[in-house]
Scaffold this motif. Structure first.
Motif, PDB file in Angstrom:
ATOM      1  N   GLY A  55       0.828  -1.201   0.000  1.00 52.21           N
ATOM      2  CA  GLY A  55       0.000   0.000   0.000  1.00 52.21           C
ATOM      3  C   GLY A  55       0.862   1.250   0.000  1.00 52.21           C
ATOM      4  N   PRO A  56       0.270   2.428   0.226  1.00 44.30           N
ATOM      5  CA  PRO A  56       1.009   3.687   0.088  1.00 44.30           C
ATOM      6  C   PRO A  56       2.228   3.803   0.999  1.00 44.30           C
ATOM      7  N   ASP A  57       2.101   3.373   2.277  1.00 43.64           N
ATOM      8  CA  ASP A  57       3.271   3.457   3.154  1.00 43.64           C
ATOM      9  C   ASP A  57       4.426   2.634   2.605  1.00 43.64           C
ATOM     10  N   ASP A  58       4.122   1.440   2.123  1.00 44.70           N
ATOM     11  CA  ASP A  58       5.180   0.594   1.565  1.00 44.70           C
ATOM     12  C   ASP A  58       5.749   1.181   0.285  1.00 44.70           C
ATOM     13  N   GLN A  59       4.921   1.808  -0.519  1.00 45.56           N
ATOM     14  CA  GLN A  59       5.409   2.440  -1.744  1.00 45.56           C
ATOM     15  C   GLN A  59       6.393   3.564  -1.418  1.00 45.56           C
TER      16      GLN A  59
END
Length: 213
Positions: A57-61
């Motif tokens: 998700g966005p945090d991982d991206q």
């Protein structure tokens, strides 16, 4: 063209990017880990420490963007370890064990020279005692045209921003107040230095803000 970036840099609501009293028990300072709760659950972080799984998700991206594709890194001495003053011996080789997460030439700012250390995975630590300009030039020479990351700590990031060398800053603003610690913004006029917000992504654990000139 090589860009100089600050990426994945945590900051609390009250502007601190590290806690107080850094030590072996508290590498990020007391309570400093609270500003990285967006990072620790990600797949990217878990892979860095040799574990499987993790959130996407966005945090991982943003976590991926904060670590991948760099040709060289620059760290302050605090980011390398808690030792102060003269190096007592050559035993301390960083917080991360034999295979640090950088996988590229990594230049450590210090007042006390030390021979370079070649680690597993492509990381070599070079110790630079001639100041931030020399470290940046050596990083440019080593980066092979890729971007350079200023990896921290707080004072190192502040120096490179104030000197006008940083092209892009990704801050992960955590929804916590540390109360005390190492302030990131003290004495920095980001608007006067030419920075504008170019990306803004809120998640459950942080608000990711990218500033660029």
């Amino acid at each position: 063209m090589t860009k100089v970036k600050v990426a994945g840099f945590g900051v609390s609501l009250d502007g601190f990017s590290a806690g107080t009293e850094q030590s072996l028990e508290h590498p990020l300072g007391v309570r400093g880990e609270e500003i990285f709760q967006w990072f620790f659950p990600t797949q990217t972080f878990r892979q860095m420490i040799g574990k499987e799984g993790g959130e996407t998700g966005p945090d991982d991206q943003f976590a991926q963007r904060a670590m991948a594709g760099f040709g060289a890194f620059i760290l302050g001495r605090n980011m390398f370890g808690p030792i102060r003053g003269e190096w007592p011996d050559d035993q301390w080789k960083g917080w991360w064990g034999d295979n640090p997460p950088y996988h590229a030439p990594t230049f450590v700012l210090t007042h006390h020279p030390r021979p370079s250390i070649e680690m597993l995975g492509g990381t070599t630590f070079h110790f630079v005692s001639e100041g931030i300009e020399v470290a940046l030039q050596r990083a440019r020479d080593a980066a092979g045209g890729k971007d350079i990351k200023i990896g921290g700590g707080v004072e190192t990031v502040r120096q490179y921003i104030q000197a006008g060398h940083v092209d892009e800053i990704h801050l992960a603003v955590a929804p916590v107040a540390l109360g005390q610690g190492e302030p990131l913004f003290s004495g920095l006029d980001l608007r006067a230095l030419g920075y504008r917000t170019v990306e803004h992504v809120p998640t459950e654990r942080a608000t990711h803000i990218v500033l660029a000139k």
